[in-house]
Motif scaffolding. Structure first.
Motif, PDB file in Angstrom:
ATOM      1  N   ALA A 164       0.737  -1.223   0.055  1.00 38.88           N
ATOM      2  CA  ALA A 164      -0.155  -0.021  -0.095  1.00 38.88           C
ATOM      3  C   ALA A 164       0.976   1.344  -0.064  1.00 38.88           C
ATOM      4  CB  ALA A 164      -0.882  -0.098   1.118  1.00 38.88           C
ATOM      5  N   ALA A 165       1.803   1.201   0.850  1.00 40.97           N
ATOM      6  CA  ALA A 165       2.720   2.511   0.654  1.00 40.97           C
ATOM      7  C   ALA A 165       3.619   2.685  -0.400  1.00 40.97           C
ATOM      8  CB  ALA A 165       3.750   2.293   1.866  1.00 40.97           C
ATOM      9  N   HIS A 166       3.772   1.620  -1.203  1.00 41.96           N
ATOM     10  CA  HIS A 166       4.528   1.968  -2.425  1.00 41.96           C
ATOM     11  C   HIS A 166       3.767   2.109  -3.500  1.00 41.96           C
ATOM     12  CE1 HIS A 166       7.907  -0.090  -5.171  1.00 41.96           C
ATOM     13  NE2 HIS A 166       7.991   0.901  -5.162  1.00 41.96           N
ATOM     14  N   ALA A 167       2.605   1.530  -3.474  1.00 40.89           N
ATOM     15  CA  ALA A 167       1.624   2.229  -4.432  1.00 40.89           C
ATOM     16  C   ALA A 167       1.099   3.444  -4.396  1.00 40.89           C
ATOM     17  CB  ALA A 167       0.292   1.079  -4.540  1.00 40.89           C
ATOM     18  N   GLY A 168       0.859   3.944  -3.002  1.00 36.58           N
ATOM     19  CA  GLY A 168       0.856   5.259  -2.887  1.00 36.58           C
ATOM     20  C   GLY A 168       2.076   6.428  -3.348  1.00 36.58           C
ATOM     21  N   CYS A 169       2.972   5.954  -2.965  1.00 35.13           N
ATOM     22  CA  CYS A 169       4.155   6.741  -3.193  1.00 35.13           C
ATOM     23  C   CYS A 169       4.481   6.728  -4.482  1.00 35.13           C
ATOM     24  CB  CYS A 169       5.423   6.144  -2.481  1.00 35.13           C
ATOM     25  SG  CYS A 169       7.000   6.953  -2.475  1.00 35.13           S
ATOM     26  N   PHE A 170       4.475   5.825  -5.283  1.00 32.74           N
ATOM     27  CA  PHE A 170       4.694   5.712  -6.831  1.00 32.74           C
ATOM     28  C   PHE A 170       3.551   6.464  -7.461  1.00 32.74           C
ATOM     29  CE2 PHE A 170       3.137   3.657 -10.882  1.00 32.74           C
ATOM     30  CZ  PHE A 170       4.293   4.193 -11.663  1.00 32.74           C
ATOM     31  N   THR A 171       2.346   6.327  -7.160  1.00 32.03           N
ATOM     32  CA  THR A 171       1.280   7.172  -7.911  1.00 32.03           C
ATOM     33  C   THR A 171       1.262   8.541  -7.761  1.00 32.03           C
ATOM     34  OG1 THR A 171      -0.292   5.147  -7.773  1.00 32.03           O
ATOM     35  CG2 THR A 171      -1.315   6.997  -7.932  1.00 32.03           C
ATOM     36  N   MET A 172       1.728   8.946  -6.430  1.00 35.23           N
ATOM     37  CA  MET A 172       2.208  10.470  -6.092  1.00 35.23           C
ATOM     38  C   MET A 172       3.409  11.073  -6.933  1.00 35.23           C
ATOM     39  SD  MET A 172       1.448  10.807  -1.985  1.00 35.23           S
ATOM     40  CE  MET A 172       1.607  12.537  -2.071  1.00 35.23           C
ATOM     41  N   ALA A 173       4.399  10.159  -6.860  1.00 36.99           N
ATOM     42  CA  ALA A 173       5.360  10.541  -7.722  1.00 36.99           C
ATOM     43  C   ALA A 173       5.020  10.777  -9.161  1.00 36.99           C
ATOM     44  CB  ALA A 173       6.406   9.531  -7.435  1.00 36.99           C
ATOM     45  N   LEU A 174       4.266   9.864  -9.891  1.00 42.74           N
ATOM     46  CA  LEU A 174       3.729  10.017 -11.241  1.00 42.74           C
ATOM     47  C   LEU A 174       2.987  11.263 -11.175  1.00 42.74           C
ATOM     48  CD1 LEU A 174       3.604   8.742 -14.036  1.00 42.74           C
ATOM     49  CD2 LEU A 174       1.938   7.505 -13.206  1.00 42.74           C
ATOM     50  N   ALA A 175       2.193  11.564 -10.419  1.00 38.91           N
ATOM     51  CA  ALA A 175       1.516  12.745 -10.753  1.00 38.91           C
ATOM     52  C   ALA A 175       2.270  14.021 -10.498  1.00 38.91           C
ATOM     53  CB  ALA A 175       0.224  12.941  -9.359  1.00 38.91           C
ATOM     54  N   ALA A 176       3.366  13.919  -9.859  1.00 43.31           N
ATOM     55  CA  ALA A 176       4.538  15.132  -9.800  1.00 43.31           C
ATOM     56  C   ALA A 176       5.135  14.910 -11.143  1.00 43.31           C
ATOM     57  CB  ALA A 176       5.435  14.868  -8.782  1.00 43.31           C
ATOM     58  N   GLN A 177       5.323  13.828 -11.785  1.00 44.19           N
ATOM     59  CA  GLN A 177       6.271  13.788 -13.166  1.00 44.19           C
ATOM     60  C   GLN A 177       5.224  14.141 -14.261  1.00 44.19           C
ATOM     61  OE1 GLN A 177       9.486  12.808 -13.772  1.00 44.19           O
ATOM     62  NE2 GLN A 177       9.903  12.937 -11.752  1.00 44.19           N
ATOM     63  N   LEU A 178       4.255  14.046 -14.212  1.00 46.28           N
ATOM     64  CA  LEU A 178       2.916  14.409 -15.092  1.00 46.28           C
ATOM     65  C   LEU A 178       2.870  15.855 -14.964  1.00 46.28           C
ATOM     66  CD1 LEU A 178       0.650  11.504 -14.875  1.00 46.28           C
ATOM     67  CD2 LEU A 178       2.069  12.085 -16.867  1.00 46.28           C
ATOM     68  N   GLY A 179       2.740  16.342 -13.785  1.00 47.09           N
ATOM     69  CA  GLY A 179       2.749  17.579 -13.596  1.00 47.09           C
ATOM     70  C   GLY A 179       3.848  18.562 -14.159  1.00 47.09           C
ATOM     71  N   GLU A 180       4.901  18.030 -14.093  1.00 45.48           N
ATOM     72  CA  GLU A 180       6.137  18.643 -14.724  1.00 45.48           C
ATOM     73  C   GLU A 180       6.128  18.607 -16.130  1.00 45.48           C
ATOM     74  OE1 GLU A 180       9.935  17.068 -13.434  1.00 45.48           O
ATOM     75  OE2 GLU A 180       9.393  17.370 -11.178  1.00 45.48           O
ATOM     76  N   ALA A 181       5.393  17.887 -16.848  1.00 43.30           N
ATOM     77  CA  ALA A 181       5.064  18.003 -18.096  1.00 43.30           C
ATOM     78  C   ALA A 181       3.856  18.571 -18.592  1.00 43.30           C
ATOM     79  CB  ALA A 181       5.012  16.409 -18.713  1.00 43.30           C
ATOM     80  N   GLY A 182       3.114  19.421 -17.503  1.00 46.89           N
ATOM     81  CA  GLY A 182       2.102  19.857 -17.808  1.00 46.89           C
ATOM     82  C   GLY A 182       0.604  19.194 -18.281  1.00 46.89           C
ATOM     83  N   ILE A 183       0.748  17.964 -17.423  1.00 44.27           N
ATOM     84  CA  ILE A 183      -0.478  17.168 -17.735  1.00 44.27           C
ATOM     85  C   ILE A 183      -0.807  16.778 -16.284  1.00 44.27           C
ATOM     86  CG2 ILE A 183      -0.874  14.676 -18.420  1.00 44.27           C
ATOM     87  CD1 ILE A 183       1.472  14.706 -20.328  1.00 44.27           C
ATOM     88  N   THR A 184      -2.401  16.798 -16.266  1.00 41.49           N
ATOM     89  CA  THR A 184      -3.113  16.304 -15.115  1.00 41.49           C
ATOM     90  C   THR A 184      -3.771  15.109 -15.281  1.00 41.49           C
ATOM     91  OG1 THR A 184      -3.457  18.691 -14.536  1.00 41.49           O
ATOM     92  CG2 THR A 184      -4.785  17.220 -13.321  1.00 41.49           C
ATOM     93  N   PRO A 185      -3.514  14.139 -14.391  1.00 40.64           N
ATOM     94  CA  PRO A 185      -4.371  12.864 -14.700  1.00 40.64           C
ATOM     95  C   PRO A 185      -5.756  13.085 -14.313  1.00 40.64           C
ATOM     96  CG  PRO A 185      -2.788  12.710 -12.874  1.00 40.64           C
ATOM     97  CD  PRO A 185      -2.422  13.908 -13.554  1.00 40.64           C
ATOM     98  N   LYS A 186      -6.567  12.434 -14.675  1.00 40.09           N
ATOM     99  CA  LYS A 186      -7.823  12.282 -14.274  1.00 40.09           C
ATOM    100  C   LYS A 186      -7.897  11.094 -13.208  1.00 40.09           C
ATOM    101  CE  LYS A 186     -12.795  11.358 -16.074  1.00 40.09           C
ATOM    102  NZ  LYS A 186     -13.493  10.829 -17.140  1.00 40.09           N
ATOM    103  N   SER A 187      -7.551   9.893 -13.513  1.00 42.47           N
ATOM    104  CA  SER A 187      -7.561   8.980 -12.603  1.00 42.47           C
ATOM    105  C   SER A 187      -6.214   8.057 -12.782  1.00 42.47           C
ATOM    106  CB  SER A 187      -8.699   8.268 -12.400  1.00 42.47           C
ATOM    107  OG  SER A 187      -8.922   7.471 -13.644  1.00 42.47           O
ATOM    108  N   MET A 188      -5.491   7.603 -11.521  1.00 45.53           N
ATOM    109  CA  MET A 188      -4.613   6.609 -11.731  1.00 45.53           C
ATOM    110  C   MET A 188      -4.941   5.622 -10.698  1.00 45.53           C
ATOM    111  SD  MET A 188      -1.154   8.724 -12.578  1.00 45.53           S
ATOM    112  CE  MET A 188      -1.252   9.845 -11.041  1.00 45.53           C
ATOM    113  N   MET A 189      -4.713   4.468 -10.997  1.00 45.95           N
ATOM    114  CA  MET A 189      -4.853   3.267  -9.990  1.00 45.95           C
ATOM    115  C   MET A 189      -3.527   2.310  -9.995  1.00 45.95           C
ATOM    116  SD  MET A 189      -7.744   0.457  -9.034  1.00 45.95           S
ATOM    117  CE  MET A 189      -7.428  -0.881 -10.273  1.00 45.95           C
TER     118      MET A 189
END
Length: 141
Positions: A52-77
């Motif tokens: 659970a910790a790894h899934a949460g951490c990775f998904t937040m890190a991906l949101a940050a990476q996408l944000g740097e590319a100017g992209i906002t995810p609708k949903s990620m699981m």
């Protein structure tokens, strides 16, 4: 920043039981023990919590990476499957597999895959785990 988790244990390995709590109170005396770790008993176990910790951490890190590319995810699981194996000197977490399904309007496959790889490598929990980490990432728009 520091966060705490607490475990209390009573008894032997197979006949004992424990309770896990977190500083935030999200987990408050949640049962864990031999049966929840190695069989299908009620409660949680360390590997499930790491997943659970790894899934949460990775998904937040991906949101940050996408944000740097100017992209906002609708949903990620993300589902993190933690493998605990018996090895020569006891037990070891031998692998974590991250399975991501994402709905990210406007993201192309290449940008998505690059961001997911950076998130896998850069997530603090990934860095902590001394194990093989694999990733399946599917863009499902």
């Amino acid at each position: 920043m520091k966060r705490t988790g607490t475990a209390v244990w009573s008894g032997g390995l197979k006949d004992g039981n424990g309770k896990i709590s977190t500083e935030s109170g999200v987990l408050d005396n949640v049962q864990y023990g031999f049966h929840t770790r190695f069989e299908l008993g009620a409660g949680t176990n360390p590997e499930e919590l790491i997943g659970a910790a790894h899934a949460g951490c990775f998904t937040m890190a991906l949101a940050a990476q996408l944000g740097e590319a100017g992209i906002t995810p609708k949903s990620m699981m993300t589902t993190a499957t933690v493998t605990l194996d018996k090895v020569d000197d006891g037990f070891s977490i031998t692998e974590v597999h991250l399975n991501l399904v994402a709905n990210i309007p406007g993201a192309d496959q290449k940008t998505f895959e690059e961001a997911a790889l950076k998130a896998k490598l850069g997530c603090p929990v990934s860095k902590l785990l001394n194990t093989h980490i694999t990733l399946d990432a599917r863009l499902d728009n």
